[in-house]
Design an enzyme around this catalytic site. Structure first.
Site, short mmCIF file in Angstrom:
data_model
loop_
_atom_site.label_atom_id
_atom_site.label_comp_id
_atom_site.label_asym_id
_atom_site.label_seq_id
_atom_site.Cartn_x
_atom_site.Cartn_y
_atom_site.Cartn_z
N LYS A 24 -53.55 -2.32 -37.22
CA LYS A 24 -54.30 -2.13 -35.98
C LYS A 24 -53.85 -0.89 -35.22
O LYS A 24 -54.67 -0.13 -34.70
CB LYS A 24 -54.15 -3.38 -35.10
N ARG A 74 -61.73 -5.32 -45.93
CA ARG A 74 -62.06 -6.40 -46.88
C ARG A 74 -63.49 -6.84 -46.66
O ARG A 74 -64.19 -6.35 -45.77
CB ARG A 74 -61.13 -7.59 -46.65
#
Length: 512
Positions: free
Chosen positions: A116, A292
């Protein structure tokens, strides 16, 4: 094309990948823990291998066991699905060392964009707007508190390795900071093995909108539209739809270009999602990237007519994307509900247990991606999601109508589900008009709880229940106390059949 793919996951996403493999003519290999021995993904796959005890830390999260199963089965690729090891670059590296293809981005891209803080740094470098906050993990609580004072409350603490709302806390005032820091760090450590946190400014009433991207190994990256994910409970997505009710062609183009720019800067390949917060003035801010496949990918598939899972496999094989950006068109509308084994009336407490009956909906515009069946036992060791119910139509109104009809048809016994909650959400005026934000559902649930016993229908039900209880008590007393010394019309033998008839009538009214 690959000959055999191991699916390093379980539940509905493993079933989804098995089906994609079958359509591609590729053999699928399932792995399972002790709790999943009889799971649907194990039954549907061409082969299945045990990988350890029920807790995921001894099975689905052990890279060595996943690689060993793939070698034993003679696989040439591994698909991680989502969750578990899907965003762990160590699995991608282990695949490369074992001569297996990882169906996803490179480990380097995962480290640049899956982290992040690293992703926020990269976004700022390439000119993608970000929410004000820290770029690096904060080691000490006092440093974080000082930074929050500079940014201004409210702020959000987030796990560096986080996702799905884990390790995330909203801090509305300074007095909440110590407890929020402690809880977020502990939850992040338990969920991801990494308790580091960073800080962001909390935007008031933002919308959560994400862009789906696809990139091949030949340098081509495209976006295939957005998904609205603002209906969330405690930062966990509950309902997703495509396209967003507030989207304009100009905003979609700008957000799509920003997502593609970031993905190119990170050297990204395969499927990924770039997430943004959008304020009331339609200004967007980069939030994070999920490196993903997403839980909510079906809504994008239904409005683009693309099969994202099969595209993932083809990209991993080295095939180029079969379309360009200008070929992407969105048609109609799709909405997805995440069906969980949980009890919304008991603080969403998980409801594991044996499914006695699982009756699924069908009909025009209905898709159900599930991983369960009648007679299967929902384990207590994993996320309690049973599947995703998706409806599509020519318009948002038609998609909502179809989804409401499908929810009325979905039937499960033996466990509690959150189907009733979705019926209430879809019936609300705010949702039907698209007037939602990331705190909307939490506010909706809070208001519903306060009003739960004050509606006229509820008061009438309570009154009927009291009448039934009074009559039942009278009947019990008459049957068990012998002949009363003073006869009462209520207890007289002549009128007993009337009382019993009235009791049955009240029971029938209460049941309905």
């Amino acid at each position: 094309m690959f000959k055999k793919i191991l699916i390093a996951n379980r539940g509905e996403i493993a079933v989804r990948i098995v089906r994609a493999c079958r359509e591609l003519g590729v053999r699928s290999v399932a792995v399972y823990s002790d709790a999943d021995r009889a799971s649907l993904h194990v039954r549907l796959a061409d082969e299945a291998y045990p990988i350890g005890p029920s807790p995921s830390r001894g099975s689905y999260l052990v890279i060595e066991k996943i690689i060993s199963a793939a070698r034993d089965a003679g696989c040439d690729a591994i698909h991680p699905g989502y969750g578990f090891l899907a965003e762990n670059p160590a699995l991608a590296r282990a695949c490369a060392e074992a001569g297996l293809t990882f169906i996803g981005p490179s480990p380097e891209a995962m480290e640049k964009l899956g982290s992040k803080t690293a992703a926020r740094q990269l976004a700022r470098e390439v000119g993608v707007p970000t929410v004000p906050g820290t770029l690096d993990p904060i080691e000490k609580m006092e440093d974080a508190r000082e930074e929050a004072g500079k940014i201004g409350f409210p702020v959000v603490l987030k796990a560096v390795a986080g996702g799905g709302g884990k390790g995330m806390r909203l801090i509305e005032r300074e007095s909440q900071f110590a407890a929020g820091w402690r809880d977020a760090a502990s939850e992040a450590q338990n969920a991801f093995g990494d308790g580091r946190l960073y800080l962001e400014k909390y935007l008031l009433r933002p919308r959560h909108i994400e862009i789906q991207i696809l990139g091949d190994r030949h340098g081509h990256i495209v976006h295939v539209g957005e998904r609205e994910c603002s209906v969330q409970r405690r930062y966990q997505k509950v309902i997703e739809e495509a396209p967003s009710p507030i989207m304009t062609p100009e905003l979609r183009c700008a957000m799509g270009e920003a997502a593609v720019k970031l993905a190119k800067a990170g050297g990204y390949t395969n499927a990924g999602t770039v997430e943004f917060l959008v304020d009331a003035d339609r200004r967007f801010y980069f939030l994070e990237m999920n490196t993903r496949l997403q839980v909510e990918h079906p809504v994008t598939e239904l409005v683009t007519s693309l099969d994202i899972v099969k595209l993932q496999v083809r990209i991993a094989c080295g095939e180029p994307l079969p379309f360009a950006q200008e070929d992407v068109t969105l048609r109609g509308h799709a909405i997805e509900c995440r069906i969980y084994a949980e009890d919304p009336d008991n603080n969403f407490f998980p409801s594991p247990g044996k499914i006695l009956e699982w009756r699924t909906p069908s009909g025009p515009g209905i898709r159900l991606d599930d991983g369960v069946y009648s007679g299967w036992t929902v384990p207590n060791d994993y996320d309690p999601m049973l599947g995703k119910l998706i409806a599509s139509g020519k318009s948002r109104e038609e998609a909502i109508a179809r989804l409401r009809r499908a929810l009325a048809e979905l039937y499960a016994t033996g466990i509690k589900t959150n189907v009733g909650l979705f019926r209430r959400i879809l019936a609300s005026a705010d949702f039907q008009t698209g007037d939602i934000h990331t705190r909307w559902l939490d506010d909706f649930l809070s208001k519903s709880q306060k009003a739960s016993i004050t509606t006229p229908d509820d008061m009438e039900t309570i009154s009927r229940e009291r009448d039934a209880a009074t009559i039942a008590a009278a009947l019990w007393h008459n049957r068990n106390a012998g002949t009363p010394t003073k006869k009462s019309p209520l207890l007289s033998a002549k009128s007993r059949w009337k009382l019993e008839g009235r009791l049955e009538q009240l029971k029938s009214e209460i049941d309905h």
